[in-house]
Every structure is written in C-alpha cells, then in structure tokens.
Write a protein that holds these residues in place. Structure first.
Motif, PDB file in Angstrom:
ATOM      1  N   ILE A 182       0.832  -1.202   0.000  1.00 15.22           N
ATOM      2  CA  ILE A 182       0.000   0.000   0.000  1.00 15.22           C
ATOM      3  C   ILE A 182       0.864   1.248   0.000  1.00 15.22           C
ATOM      4  N   TYR A 183       1.890   1.248   0.811  1.00  8.43           N
ATOM      5  CA  TYR A 183       2.797   2.395   0.899  1.00  8.43           C
ATOM      6  C   TYR A 183       3.439   2.664  -0.459  1.00  8.43           C
ATOM      7  N   LEU A 184       3.910   1.600  -1.111  1.00  3.98           N
ATOM      8  CA  LEU A 184       4.548   1.746  -2.414  1.00  3.98           C
ATOM      9  C   LEU A 184       3.556   2.245  -3.458  1.00  3.98           C
ATOM     10  N   ASN A 185       2.320   1.759  -3.414  1.00  5.81           N
ATOM     11  CA  ASN A 185       1.294   2.232  -4.355  1.00  5.81           C
ATOM     12  C   ASN A 185       1.036   3.720  -4.180  1.00  5.81           C
ATOM     13  N   PHE A 186       0.985   4.187  -2.958  1.00  7.26           N
ATOM     14  CA  PHE A 186       0.768   5.607  -2.694  1.00  7.26           C
ATOM     15  C   PHE A 186       1.925   6.444  -3.221  1.00  7.26           C
ATOM     16  N   LEU A 187       3.137   5.943  -3.039  1.00  6.73           N
ATOM     17  CA  LEU A 187       4.308   6.671  -3.540  1.00  6.73           C
ATOM     18  C   LEU A 187       4.283   6.755  -5.056  1.00  6.73           C
ATOM     19  N   GLU A 188       3.929   5.648  -5.703  1.00  3.66           N
ATOM     20  CA  GLU A 188       3.884   5.628  -7.168  1.00  3.66           C
ATOM     21  C   GLU A 188       2.777   6.533  -7.701  1.00  3.66           C
ATOM     22  N   ASP A 189       1.654   6.597  -6.979  1.00  5.01           N
ATOM     23  CA  ASP A 189       0.530   7.430  -7.411  1.00  5.01           C
ATOM     24  C   ASP A 189       0.696   8.886  -7.005  1.00  5.01           C
ATOM     25  N   GLY A 190       1.634   9.156  -6.092  1.00  6.42           N
ATOM     26  CA  GLY A 190       1.822  10.517  -5.596  1.00  6.42           C
ATOM     27  C   GLY A 190       0.676  10.994  -4.729  1.00  6.42           C
ATOM     28  N   THR A 191       0.023  10.062  -4.013  1.00  5.27           N
ATOM     29  CA  THR A 191      -1.166  10.414  -3.223  1.00  5.27           C
ATOM     30  C   THR A 191      -0.979  10.163  -1.731  1.00  5.27           C
ATOM     31  N   LEU A 192       0.268   9.999  -1.282  1.00  2.42           N
ATOM     32  CA  LEU A 192       0.501   9.634   0.110  1.00  2.42           C
ATOM     33  C   LEU A 192      -0.094  10.635   1.085  1.00  2.42           C
ATOM     34  N   SER A 193      -0.015  11.922   0.782  1.00  2.00           N
ATOM     35  CA  SER A 193      -0.481  12.958   1.713  1.00  2.00           C
ATOM     36  C   SER A 193      -1.913  13.418   1.426  1.00  2.00           C
ATOM     37  N   GLU A 226      -1.802   7.959   8.205  1.00  2.50           N
ATOM     38  CA  GLU A 226      -0.957   7.919   9.397  1.00  2.50           C
ATOM     39  C   GLU A 226      -1.648   7.172  10.538  1.00  2.50           C
ATOM     40  N   LYS A 227      -2.948   7.456  10.754  1.00  3.59           N
ATOM     41  CA  LYS A 227      -3.682   6.810  11.836  1.00  3.59           C
ATOM     42  C   LYS A 227      -3.867   5.317  11.568  1.00  3.59           C
ATOM     43  N   VAL A 228      -4.209   4.970  10.336  1.00  2.00           N
ATOM     44  CA  VAL A 228      -4.397   3.566   9.991  1.00  2.00           C
ATOM     45  C   VAL A 228      -3.075   2.818  10.104  1.00  2.00           C
ATOM     46  N   PHE A 229      -2.011   3.421   9.611  1.00  3.66           N
ATOM     47  CA  PHE A 229      -0.685   2.809   9.681  1.00  3.66           C
ATOM     48  C   PHE A 229      -0.295   2.550  11.135  1.00  3.66           C
ATOM     49  N   GLU A 230      -0.503   3.556  11.970  1.00  2.00           N
ATOM     50  CA  GLU A 230      -0.169   3.432  13.389  1.00  2.00           C
ATOM     51  C   GLU A 230      -1.000   2.328  14.046  1.00  2.00           C
ATOM     52  N   PHE A 231      -2.298   2.273  13.717  1.00  2.00           N
ATOM     53  CA  PHE A 231      -3.188   1.267  14.292  1.00  2.00           C
ATOM     54  C   PHE A 231      -2.732  -0.144  13.925  1.00  2.00           C
ATOM     55  N   MET A 232      -2.404  -0.358  12.658  1.00  2.00           N
ATOM     56  CA  MET A 232      -2.016  -1.690  12.206  1.00  2.00           C
ATOM     57  C   MET A 232      -0.618  -2.084  12.651  1.00  2.00           C
ATOM     58  N   MET A 233       0.210  -1.107  12.928  1.00  2.00           N
ATOM     59  CA  MET A 233       1.558  -1.411  13.371  1.00  2.00           C
ATOM     60  C   MET A 233       1.668  -1.557  14.880  1.00  2.00           C
ATOM     61  N   LEU A 234       1.055  -0.661  15.630  1.00  2.00           N
ATOM     62  CA  LEU A 234       1.408  -0.511  17.032  1.00  2.00           C
ATOM     63  C   LEU A 234       0.300  -0.755  18.041  1.00  2.00           C
ATOM     64  N   GLU A 287       8.943   9.718   3.530  1.00  2.00           N
ATOM     65  CA  GLU A 287       8.228   8.673   2.814  1.00  2.00           C
ATOM     66  C   GLU A 287       9.120   7.473   2.500  1.00  2.00           C
ATOM     67  N   LEU A 288      10.272   7.737   1.905  1.00  2.00           N
ATOM     68  CA  LEU A 288      11.160   6.647   1.538  1.00  2.00           C
ATOM     69  C   LEU A 288      11.713   5.950   2.765  1.00  2.00           C
ATOM     70  N   HIS A 289      11.982   6.745   3.805  1.00  2.00           N
ATOM     71  CA  HIS A 289      12.505   6.155   5.034  1.00  2.00           C
ATOM     72  C   HIS A 289      11.466   5.226   5.654  1.00  2.00           C
ATOM     73  N   GLY A 290      10.189   5.628   5.583  1.00  2.00           N
ATOM     74  CA  GLY A 290       9.125   4.784   6.114  1.00  2.00           C
ATOM     75  C   GLY A 290       9.039   3.464   5.371  1.00  2.00           C
ATOM     76  N   LEU A 291       9.156   3.506   4.046  1.00  2.00           N
ATOM     77  CA  LEU A 291       9.128   2.281   3.261  1.00  2.00           C
ATOM     78  C   LEU A 291      10.349   1.420   3.565  1.00  2.00           C
ATOM     79  N   ASP A 292      11.494   2.056   3.744  1.00  2.00           N
ATOM     80  CA  ASP A 292      12.708   1.324   4.096  1.00  2.00           C
ATOM     81  C   ASP A 292      12.534   0.588   5.420  1.00  2.00           C
ATOM     82  N   LEU A 293      11.863   1.237   6.370  1.00  2.00           N
ATOM     83  CA  LEU A 293      11.641   0.599   7.659  1.00  2.00           C
ATOM     84  C   LEU A 293      10.791  -0.661   7.511  1.00  2.00           C
TER      85      LEU A 293
END
Length: 320
Positions: A182-193, A226-234, A287-293
């Motif tokens: 999902i993160y990579l798709n957002f980066l490719e689409d330019g819609t992350l924010s 950000e909220k969804v990411f945090e929920f699914m991760m932490l 963005e890239l750092h988040g994907l790297d993580l």
C-alpha cells in the motif's frame, strides 16, 4: 517432542494464517470492486495490486500472460503449482496434520479432512458460475471453526506453542507485506499525503485485516494513512497489529524456552523486533525512510524464521 513434529506444527500454524490472509484480501477486493464501480482497466489494476500485496508478482507473471479476475483467482486459490495458493496450503495442512494425529485432538483432524475433501471438488469454473463470495465465505467459516476448536480444546503445551509461533510469525509478515504494498502504491501514485482521496483505500485496508470496526472505536472517522498505519503497526489491543502479533510470538517462544533453553536467542530476537516496531512512528516523517523501515522489518522476520529453522528444526528455512 521430535524436531520433525515441531516443524510440522509450526507450518500448520503458518499455513492456516496464510489461507486466512489470502481469503480476506480476495473477499475485500470483491467488495471494493462493487462499491467503487470501477471500469475494466481499473478493476484489472486492483487484481494486480492484490498479488503485489501478497508478494508474488514475479511468480504470477511467469505463469500467466494476462492479469484479470480469473487468472488472479486461479493463481491465488486453485493453482497447485503455486505453493502458496489456498488449495496448496489446505492440502499441506492436511498432510502435516495426518502425520501429527497422535499429538492433536481428533476434532481438528476431522475438521481439516472434511474441508480438504470439499475444496478438492471445487474449481475456478464452478466458483465463478455460482458465487465467489459464498465460496470464500465457506473458507472463512472453516478457518473460524478450526481456530475456535483449537483455542477451546488444545492443551497449552509445546504442541500449542509451536502452532501459535507459526501463526504469529506468518501474521506479522503478512501485515508488513500488505502495508509495504500500500505504501509503495501511494508513492507511485503521488497520493501519500492526500487523505481525502485515500479514504476508500484506507477503509479497504482496514477491512482486509478485519480491523475496520476496531479502528473506528479508537479514531471515529479520522481515517488517515498515518492513523491507519499506526493502528495496524502498534495498537496493543488489536490482535492483528504487528505489535500484538510479535508480542504473542514472543510469549509462545518464551513458553517453549522453559522446556528447551536453546530458544533463548529466539526470545531475545522477538523482543528486539517488538522494540523496532514500537519505533516505527519515528520513521513516518520521510516517505522513503518509512518504506525502508517496512522492508527492514520484513527482512528481520525472515531472519527470525531462519533462526527458528536452524535452531530447532535443523533444516533450511523456506521463505513464504
């Protein structure tokens, strides 16, 4: 317990969780297609991204020339040459459990064998002719029956802990793989924010892991990446968060360690992974750092699987 039995139990846990992951993603993809009423090109793109979320794009492209609903369903569900298809995982689960019948309750064998006999008679043509939704609903009902029976009657000994260790390692990898896709798709689409444009995607992402209702309890309608990411991760209270899965994995390894101290290193590695996951929010600013993580954590999970294999099973670890 013999090393071979421990390995078979560990992989039963992984196969069961893998089947559930695939089934949820396919089921949600159908709902998304109908709700958003996409055109044919957009629908094909959705199916392609489904394979990407599971992590088998290269394997799929080698076997199929076109990407559409039928080829994706065949590959993820019925393709016996795909070791990670739903049917392959069901067959392997039954094979493992047949070798473990003296260690597991008879009810679990009966449930698995009956489902194996049912799915053995299914194929792409019959599913598409009737109702894909009902077919995948049947799989989810079997998974609920299997997991519920295991939870209610299995003794909490080494057999249980190896089964759970496989389950939670697989769950951790699946969630990380979905988030990476999902993160990579957002980066490719330019819609992350662009939270407004990503609202439907976030709803689908939450539903794919059964977390939509749980998320709404804590964040109401504040559905942002950000909220969804945090929920699914932490989130510690959501059983399909990476944090919760790793905590459960650590608990299982600690229980095994009490009878076999060769697992001390594994428990320490699981704890280190949990700490890394808790630090994920610090990487969301870039963005890239988040994907790297995410990629680094996936690699850590692969290393943990390799360590489990080398430490106890003494056989080469086969990555999912």
């Amino acid at each position: 317990m013999m090393n071979r039995s421990a390995e078979l139990l560990f992989w039963v846990g992984r196969y069961i969780e893998r089947i559930e992951n695939h089934t949820r993603l396919i089921d949600v993809n159908y709902h998304l297609r109908h709700e958003l009423k996409r055109n044919e090109t957009e629908t094909d793109c959705m199916w392609e991204r489904l394979v990407s979320a599971i992590g088998h794009v290269q394997t799929f492209n080698k076997k199929y020339e076109t990407t559409n609903e039928r080829t994706i369903i065949q590959f993820l569900t019925f393709d016996k040459t795909n070791a990670n298809s739903i049917c392959s995982c069901v067959y392997q689960t039954r094979t493992n459990m047949r070798a473990l019948r003296q260690l597991l309750p008879d009810d679990l064998w009966d449930i698995t064998n009956a489902f194996y006999l049912w799915i053995k008679e299914q194929n792409l043509q019959s599913v598409m002719k009737q109702s894909p939704y009902l077919f995948y609903q049947r799989i989810r009902e079997w998974l609920a029956t299997f997991n519920g029976t295991a939870d209610s009657i299995m003794v909490r000994d080494q057999e249980w802990n190896f089964l759970q260790a496989g389950k939670y390692l697989e769950r951790t990898e699946n969630i990380l793989r979905i988030l990476s896709s999902i993160y990579l798709n957002f980066l490719e689409d330019g819609t992350l924010s662009q939270d407004k444009n990503n609202y439907n995607r976030m709803i689908v992402l939450l539903k794919s892991v059964g977390g939509y209702e749980g998320f709404r309890k804590f964040h109401a309608n504040n559905v942002t990446f950000e909220k969804v990411f945090e929920f699914m991760m932490l989130h510690p209270a959501f059983p399909r968060s990476v944090h919760s899965a790793l905590t459960s994995l650590e608990t299982s390894l600690q229980s095994i360690k009490q009878q076999d101290y060769n697992f001390a290193l594994l428990s320490d590695q699981a704890l280190d992974l949990t700490v890394k996951i808790k630090e994920i929010l610090a990487g969301l600013h870039g963005e890239l750092h988040g994907l790297d993580l995410l990629y680094k954590m996936l690699e850590s999970c692969h290393q943990l699987g390799g360590s489990i294999s080398k430490t106890f099973f003494q056989e080469e670890f086969v990555e999912a």
